[in-house]
Structure formats: structure tokens, C-alpha cells
Design an enzyme around this catalytic site. Structure first.
Site, short mmCIF file in Angstrom:
data_model
loop_
_atom_site.label_atom_id
_atom_site.label_comp_id
_atom_site.label_asym_id
_atom_site.label_seq_id
_atom_site.Cartn_x
_atom_site.Cartn_y
_atom_site.Cartn_z
N HIS A 1 44.70 45.19 41.89
CA HIS A 1 43.29 45.52 42.12
C HIS A 1 42.89 45.48 43.58
CE1 HIS A 1 41.97 45.28 37.83
NE2 HIS A 1 43.01 44.47 37.73
N LYS B 1 26.54 44.57 44.09
CA LYS B 1 27.97 44.24 44.03
C LYS B 1 28.16 42.94 44.78
CE LYS B 1 28.68 48.29 46.11
NZ LYS B 1 29.71 48.94 45.33
N LYS C 1 32.54 45.93 51.92
CA LYS C 1 31.60 46.74 51.14
C LYS C 1 30.42 47.22 51.99
CE LYS C 1 32.76 44.25 46.85
NZ LYS C 1 33.23 45.26 45.87
N LYS D 1 28.81 53.16 36.57
CA LYS D 1 27.65 52.77 35.75
C LYS D 1 26.38 53.43 36.27
CE LYS D 1 30.07 48.48 35.07
NZ LYS D 1 30.31 47.15 35.66
C1 26Q Z 1 42.84 34.87 43.67
C2 26Q Z 1 43.45 33.66 43.97
C3 26Q Z 1 42.72 32.48 44.06
C4 26Q Z 1 41.35 32.52 43.83
C5 26Q Z 1 40.73 33.72 43.51
C6 26Q Z 1 41.48 34.89 43.44
C7 26Q Z 1 40.80 36.17 43.10
C8 26Q Z 1 39.86 36.21 42.08
C9 26Q Z 1 39.22 37.40 41.77
C10 26Q Z 1 41.11 37.34 43.78
C11 26Q Z 1 40.47 38.52 43.44
C12 26Q Z 1 39.52 38.57 42.43
C13 26Q Z 1 38.81 39.78 42.03
C14 26Q Z 1 39.05 40.99 42.49
C15 26Q Z 1 38.27 42.14 42.06
O1 26Q Z 1 37.27 42.01 41.37
N1 26Q Z 1 38.68 43.36 42.45
C16 26Q Z 1 37.95 44.56 42.05
O2 26Q Z 1 38.54 45.03 40.85
C17 26Q Z 1 37.79 46.10 40.32
C18 26Q Z 1 38.39 46.47 38.98
O3 26Q Z 1 39.62 47.08 39.15
C19 26Q Z 1 37.76 47.27 41.28
O4 26Q Z 1 36.91 48.26 40.75
C20 26Q Z 1 37.25 46.83 42.65
O5 26Q Z 1 37.36 47.90 43.56
C21 26Q Z 1 38.03 45.63 43.13
O6 26Q Z 1 37.49 45.14 44.34
#
Ligand code: 26Q
Length: 817
Positions: free
Chosen positions: A356, A551, A557, A663
Site C-alpha cells: 500500500h 483524509k 497529501k 467516494k
Molecule cells: C506500520 C508499522 C508500525 C505502525 C504502523 C504501521 C502502519 C499502519 C497503517 C503503516 C501504514 C498504515 C496505513 C497505510 C495506508 O492507509 N495506506 C493507504 O492505503 C490505501 C488503501 O490501499 C490507499 O488508497 C492509500 O493511497 C494509502 O496511503
């Protein structure tokens, strides 16, 4: 609103059922029940029917012996369950008839439900949309995750700044969950691992119980459901017993804490890997419990693991559950006596992985020393997987030492033992037969940049699966006015077949339809304006252009670029150079990670700018700015239908896909956006003339950086930009503390402007002027908005999930109706 005799009879039956639940489950009666009590009674009605569908679906799945998919995710951003459940159960219209004056309305009853915010943002909400589609398509499917006690923090704004407070979403229990008392597994941590040839004995130091809680995810237009199984950590029962025997309550309480804290709280970070031990424990905790549960179910049904890969697919939602690859190997080899070779063959057929993000700071790695201490057996397994993988690489590219260093599962820390790290993305890729990105651009960049070596080694594994959103929640439920309009024009089938929206194209020039379309939008804007007035105390003009950026707050962003435009517009209004402007309400919402200073500064700046602009009588009729607090699924359901303009303005190459963009467009907003993520595919579907694309594309961004980007020159050469930036820097918006935004100014002008805001500024402002011109020609605007809705068919999560089922999971769809 349905008012036939049959509907009346059905609603009377529902009323009797609710009254019965009020009595038996809540111990009250309708004349004195509160909204919350009505909510609980209504939830019990739904719960009973969901339980029945769950039992029937499980029965059908066992009978069919079809392959199942297990979707492993640290996050599921579900939001409220009631409206969706009532719609799926075909009770929604009846419920509206039951809740009439003088009692509370159905909307008031539904608002009693807290959001289940078990996720940060896009990735977590995508998982929730996918469950909805998997159920609707009748796929034998399960989501697995963590039952956090505290989900995403609640955000409030105090003196313009974000304040976080903990959000216990289930105080005691939720009417939507089913605790499975008999489903619990022990998860081990620490200790030592001792090799015996191929297998090993793990002498763990600690053990935690994982207890299962199920959420039934209803399908739409089918009686099939999907299951979301969440794990709660509990101290093993011996702990209580030990304390009782020794009287050492203090120590027992400490120990209990040490175990139960594993599922306490969601990490509120969506773009940097925290590298914290508790986070690793959370990941392993839910992955191990899920794997044990999956293997248990399989063995009960087949009495053997030989056909495991024929019957299960496991999907990794980013690398967060990647330790599952090592855990499945451990369970098969150490616990179930399978040979390493056979186990590895199955593994590779079972796992698939979605990436992602391309941003280096978000790619997960863990210190080898940490994994050694917390999961010693898994570290050995990872070393062996790595060794066999590198042997294969050597055979393919003999002598390419540098390639081996780049693709190794271990980053060797430049030879410093303590700096060695495990690369979770590499583990995911090596353990999977399919890897995908979430938009075409993102998937292309993925194989050209971060995973280029792997794409050369295993080209057949890399695919694209562009994200989608569920049209049930994001159109049918969130926007009932537009939905009824669509029903009249193109029939009701779009809920299950979003491509039907194409049928709207022929109505784009129909004036009467355009007027009804505009009326639906206006009533949604009024609803949002009322909410904003209540929550924030700002009165928005419902006839102004609602310009929306909602967002997570992150530098890539570029909410700050939006702010620069707002200030530019304000300046132009003041000095009379703003010609052809439409009245605008610029709406922001989103949370900043608690430790992300710059993101918090951006929130504060938005509020400081709002305070100045909104209180200036010279511009008040033309420009309003509002930051709506506590953005989440339910707030989004209010905002999406009310937007005219959707801001998707990330630096090209940084937003993997975006789903808010889908959306908003689905609800009839026009997009102003860069050539990034799924914006490009949205443009292809709605037509370049119906979207405002601006700024540098990925190739240009790369070229600018390669040429030695000098934001200071842009600042000097553009007077409007300079004036906006100088106002921020001089404390014009923070008169009580003039230096407040020095760091913001510096990050752009002096410290390299990493996300190229200044490089896109002029083109952005020009695009915003074209937006105004169009808005002042309402019939034209309406026509383009309709064409946006008409083009959104491909962005249904149903399309995405069908593609996963066909190309990645090898599943067939089922029905039990
Ligand atoms: C990782 C390790 C430790 C703590 C937190 C994390 C962590 C948690 C959540 C790293 C990343 C996330 C979330 C990422 C995310 O939401 N990415 C988004 O994913 C969407 C669905 O595919 C995309 O539409 C977005 O572009 C993308 O930013």
C-alpha cells in the site's frame, strides 16, 4: 417511502419484535425507552437474523468444500453497523416507518452507535469495504484482526490544536459481536529455540490466550455473510490462580497487564513504521491465533494438511501480518510434522500480498535482535527461508553479490550485528505467489522502483488490483436522496452492479434531471452545514462551492498546498484582483499521528487561517474555511454526499491509490487532482474534460528533483506565492505568537520543499480559477458532475474483489439463497 399495505404489515411486525426485545433484552418499554435503548433493541432484532445467516453460510461452506480466503489485516475501519445491517436484511424501510414522531427517528436511533474505528485510514477502510464485497459476492471468506479495546483516538480541537483522547468503542460488549467462548488459542513469546534437524523445539517464556469475537458481515442481495474474527488478549488462567495461591497480587496484576496490553490500543500511525516491541507482539499475536484457527478448521474438515493449499488462500494486507509466513512454516513443520520442502511449497501457493505504499519510511523492518528475543524460532525460520531464496538467486544470477544484498530478507546493517534488520516486504514477496499494488500507477512504480529486483526474478507474481469502495455504504446508505434519483433513472440494480451507472450518461444533458441532481446535492449540503453549525459554530452558505479535502493529515497529501491557495484567494479578494470568483467553503478534516509535529502544525494553521478569514467582513460572503473535527467513517458519510469539489492533490507518485477520491466522485463531486494514484484511472473513466488535473506528473517530479530543485527561486519569482508564504511566516494568522509558523515556512522555502508544493502552486491556483468559472455556470457543472457519477462503475469494490478472487485467490462465488 414505501406505504403499501404489505409494508405497513411488515413494519407492524418489526415494531412488535422491537418491543419484545426492549422487554426481554433491555427490560424497559416503548413509552419510556431512551434512544439508546431503542438502538439496543433494534440491534438485537438484526443480531438474531444475522446469527441465522451466519449458521447457514457456515453450513453451506462446509458442505461445498470450496476454497476459502482469509484476509489478514491489523486494521478494519468498520464504522457503524446498524444502517448497513438493516439494509442487508431488508429492514431499513420498515424501520423508518416504526420510528416516527413523537418517538425518535430512525436516524436519531442509529446515531447512538459508536463507530468501530479499528483502523487508521485508507488501508483499514479498504479492508472493511472488501469484507462487504466478499459477503455480497458470496465468497467463502473470513477477515482476521485484533479486537482493540481502544481504536483510533477521538480528535477534538482546542484553541485550534488537535487534542487526542482515547476511544473505548466497546465499553462492555457490542450488540454486533459474538464471543466464541470455545474458540481460544495460546500464543507464545520469548524463550529459546532448539534445532532437531529440520524441525525445532521452542521453549517459550510467556503464553497469552487469544479469545475470538466474531462480527457477522452481511452480504447485500444475498443471505450469505462473511465473518470478521477479532482476537482479544487475555492472561492465561494460571496467572490468576498463581496469585491466589501466593498472595502476590501486585505481581499478578503486573503480569496480567503485560499480557492483556497486547490488544489494548491501535497504533495511530499510518505512514511510519514504529519499530516498537508491542507492535511486533500485536502482529504476531493475531497472526498466530488466526493461523491456528485456520489449521484447526481445515483439519476438522479434512483430517489432513496435504490438501491445505487447495482449500485455503491467505491474504496479507500490507506487511503487517507478514510474520504469518514464518508462523505457518512453524506450525506445519514443528507442530504437524510436515517436511520443510512440502510445507514451503504449500506456503507459496497459499499466501498473497498487497503493498500500500512506496514511501521508504513506511516500509516495515524489524531488528533481528528484537525478533530473536520475542520470536526466536521465527528468526531461525526466516534465516532458512532467506538462505534457500538466496541460493536460488545465485543459480539465476551467479556472482551478482550486489543483487543478493539488495534482495536479501535481511538488511545487514553495514556489517553491524546490532543494526541487522528483517525486511518484512521481502519476506512477504518471497512467501507469496501473487503481489499487487492498489492502482495502475502504483503497481507500475512498484515494479520499477522498490521491487524492481523481485519483478525481474518473479515477473509472473506481480499484478495490479485497483482499489474500490462499496457502493452500498458510500452511495445507497450515505446518500439516500441521490440514490432514489438513480433508482428512478436507471433502476435499482446499480447497488450490485455499479456499471449500470453508465446509463446516466444519456441524462447528462437533461435539464430536469440536472435540476433534481442539484437539489439532492443541495439538501446534502444543508445537512452538512447544520452539522458544522452544531459542532463547530460556523455557518456555511449552502449555495457556496463546497471544496473538500478529507483524509489523514500528511505532508505528501499536501493540505498545506490547499491552505496556500486559500490564502492566495483571500489576498486577491482583499486587493480586488479576484475576478470571476465563486463563493467557496473550504472544508478540511483528518487526524494527525500524535507524534507528527508538522501534521499538527498544519491543523493549527488551518484553524488559525479560518479564524482570520471567517471573521473578515470584507471577504466573509466569498470565502469560509472550516476544519471538521474527528474525521472518521460516520463523519465521512456526512461529508462525501455534500461535496462539490474533491481535493486529491498529493505529489505525483506518493498516494498509492486513494479511496476518498472514489467516494467523492461517486457522490457527484468533481475532482481537482494530480496525476497520482487512482486519480489517473478516474480521469480515464470520467473523461479528461470532466476533471481538473494539474501539476507535475511522476516523470516531471523525478526530473525536477534530478535537476536540483530550488523552491527558493519559485518563492522569489511569484509575488502571489510570496505574499501567501510571507503572511504565514510573519505571524499574520498567529498574531499572539508571530514565530508560530517559521518552521512551516522554512520547510518549504529553505529546507527543500520535499513534496514540491511550490513547484505545483501556480498550476494549482490556475486550475482553481477554472473551477470557479465552471461553478458559475451551474448547468455545465451539473452535467459534468453527472458524468462523474456515470463513470464510477469500475471503482466498486465488487470489481476489485472479483479480480482478486479470479487472479489471486482462485475462488469461485457461491450462493445459499
Ligand atoms: C506500520 C508499522 C508500525 C505502525 C504502523 C504501521 C502502519 C499502519 C497503517 C503503516 C501504514 C498504515 C496505513 C497505510 C495506508 O492507509 N495506506 C493507504 O492505503 C490505501 C488503501 O490501499 C490507499 O488508497 C492509500 O493511497 C494509502 O496511503
Amino acid at each position: 417511502m414505501p406505504d403499501s399495505a404489505a409494508d405497513q404489515a411488515a413494519s407492524e411486525a418489526l415494531r412488535a419484535n422491537i418491543d419484545h426485545k426492549l422487554l426481554c433484552q433491555v427490560a424497559t418499554e416503548p413509552s419510556v425507552a431512551s434512544k439508546a435503548e431503542f438502538y439496543h433493541a433494534l440491534a438485537q432484532v438484526a443480531r438474531e437474523q444475522l446469527a441465522k445467516r451466519w449458521v447457514e453460510t457456515q453450513h453451506a461452506d462446509r458442505q461445498s468444500q470450496a476454497r476459502r480466503v482469509y484476509y489478514l489485516s491489523m486494521e478494519f475501519l468498520i464504522g457503524r453497523a446498524m444502517n448497513n445491517a438493516l439494509s442487508a436484511l431488508d429492514l431499513r424501510d420498515q424501520a423508518a416507518l416504526v420510528f416516527t414522531p413523537p418517538g425518535p427517528s430512525i436516524d436519531e436511533v442509529m446515531e447512538c452507535e459508536p463507530d468501530a474505528a479499528l483502523g487508521n485510514g485508507g488501508l483499514g477502510r479498504l479492508a472493511a469495504c472488501f469484507l462487504d464485497s466478499m459477503a455480497t459476492l458470496g465468497l467463502p471468506s473470513w477477515g482476521y484482526g485484533v479486537r482493540y479495546e481502544y481504536g483510533m483516538f477521538a480528535q477534538s480541537i482546542v484553541n485550534g490544536q488537535q487534542v487526542e483522547k482515547p476511544e473505548p468503542w466497546v465499553q462492555d460488549r457490542s450488540p454486533w459481536e459474538f464471543q466464541r467462548a470455545s474458540k481460544h488459542f495460546t500464543v507464545h513469546f520469548g524463550g529459546t529455540a532448539e534445532h532437531h534437524g529440520e524441525w525445532a523445539e521452542w521453549h517459550a517464556a510467556d503464553a497469552v490466550e487469544a479469545k475470538a469475537f466474531d462480527h457477522v458481515i452481511p452480504g447485500h442481495g444475498t443471505e450469505r455473510v462473511s465473518t470478521l474474527r477479532l482476537w482479544k488478549a487475555a492472561a492465561p488462567s494460571e496467572i490468576d490462580l498463581g496469585a491466589f495461591n501466593t498472595g502476590d497480587y501486585q505481581r499478578a496484576a503486573e503480569l496480567k497487564n503485560r499480557f492483556e496490553n497486547i490488544s489494548w490500543v491501535l497504533y495511530p500511525n499510518d505512514s511510519t513504521s514504529a519499530g516498537r516491541e508491542l507492535r511486533l507482539r500485536q502482529e504476531y499475536f493475531f497472526v498466530s491465533a488466526s493461523m491456528q484457527d485456520i489449521l484447526d478448521r481445515h483439519f476438522t474438515e479434512y483430517g489432513s494438511f496435504d490438501n491445505l493449499a487447495d482449500k485455503i488462500a491467505i491474504h496479507l494486507n500490507d506487511t503487517h501480518p507478514a510474520i504469518g509466513v514464518a508462523e505457518l512454516m512453524r506450525l506445519l513443520v514443528d507442530e504437524h510434522q510436515m517436511s520443510w520442502k512440502d510445507a514451503w511449497e504449500q506456503c507459496r501457493r497459499i499466501f498473497s500480498y498487497t503493498n500500500h505504499t512506496l514511501m521508504p519510511e513506511a516500509l516495515e523492518t524489524w531488528k533481528v535482535t528484537l525478533i530473536q528475543r520475542v520470536l526466536p524460532r521465527h528468526m531461525l525460520i526466516i534465516y532458512r527461508i532467506n538462505q534457500e531464496f538466496l541460493d536460488e538467486v545465485v543459480r539465476l544470477y551467479p556472482g551478482d553479490i550486489d543483487l543478493m544484498r539488495r534482495v536479501s530478507l535481511i538488511d545487514d546493517g553495514n556489517g553491524h550485528e546490532k543494526d541487522k534488520r528483517v525486511r518484512m516486504a521481502h519476506l512477504s514477496i518471497v512467501g507469496s505467489h501473487r503481489i499487487n499494488g492498489v492502482s495502475q500507477l502504483h503497481s507500475d512504480l512498484m515494479v520499477q522502483t522498490i521491487f524492481a529486483d523481485f519483478a525481474r526474478l518473479y515477473p509472473e507474481r506481480f499484478h495490479n488490483k485497483t482499489n474500490g469502495v462499496t457502493p452500498r455504504r458510500w452511495l445507497a446508505q450515505a446518500n439516500p436522496d441521490l440514490s432514489s434519483l438513480l433508482d428512478e433513472r436507471i433502476g435499482k440494480d446499480w447497488r450490485l452492479d455499479l456499471d449500470r451507472l453508465q446509463g446516466l450518461r444519456e441524462s447528462a444533458d437533461d435539464r430536469a434531471f440536472g435540476a433534481s441532481f442539484a437539489a439532492a446535492k443541495r439538501s446534502n449540503k444543508l445537512r452538512l452545514a447544520n452539522y458544522v453549525s452544531r459542532e463547530v459554530g460556523i455557518n456555511l452558505d449552502p449555495d457556496s462551492l463546497f471544496d473538500v479535502q478529507v483524509k489523514r493529515i500528511h505532508e505528501y497529501k499536501r493540505q498545506l498546498l490547499n491552505v496556500l491557495h486559500v490564502i492566495t484567494r483571500y489576498n486577491a479578494l482583499l486587493d480586488g484582483t479576484a475576478v470571476g470568483c465563486a463563493p467557496r467553503s473550504v472544508i478540511f478534516a483528518g487526524k494527525a499521528a500524535s507524534s507528527y509535529h508538522m501534521a499538527k502544525q498544519v491543523i493549527r494553521l488551518i484553524n488559525d487561517v479560518a479564524a482570520v478569514v471567517n471573521n473578515d467582513p470584507r471577504t466573509r460572503d466569498m470565502l469560509q474555511v472550516v476544519f471538521i473535527p474527528n474525521y472518521g467513517v460516520s463523519v465521512a458519510e456526512l461529508i462525501m454526499p455534500a461535496a462539490n469539489l474533491s481535493e486529491q492533490i498529493s505529489t505525483a507518485g506518493t498516494e498509492a491509490s486513494g479511496t476518498g477520491n472514489m467516494k467523492l466522485s461517486l457522490n457527484g463531486a468533481l475532482t481537482i487532482g494530480t496525476e497520482d494514484g487512482a486519480n489517473i484511472e478516474i480521469r480515464d473513466q470520467v473523461g479528461a474534460e470532466n476533471i481538473f488535473i494539474f501539476g507535475n506528473n511522476t516523470a516531471q517530479v523525478a526530473a525536477i528533483r534530478a535537476a536540483g530543485y530550488q523552491p527558493g527561486d519559485l518563492y522569489r519569482d511569484n509575488p502571489a506565492l510570496q505574499e501567501a508564504l510571507d503572511k504565514i511566516d510573519a505571524g499574520f494568522f498567529s498574531p499572539g505568537e508571530r514565530s508560530r509558523y517559521h518552521d512551516v515556512f522554512n520547510s518549504l522555502v529553505h529546507y527543500g520543499d520535499h513534496y514540491l508544493l511550490l513547484a505545483d502552486y501556480a498550476d494549482y491556483v490556475a486550475a482553481q480559477e477554472r473551477v470557479d468559472t465552471l461553478y458559475l455556470t451551474p448547468a455545465e457543472w451539473q452535467r459534468k458532475a453527472i458524468l462523474n457519477v456515470a463513470g464510477m462503475g469500475p471503482f466498486s469494490a465488487d470489481r476489485t474483489i472479483r479480480a482478486y478472487a479470479d487472479d489471486t485467490w482462485n475462488l469461485k462465488t457461491l450462493t445459499n439463497t
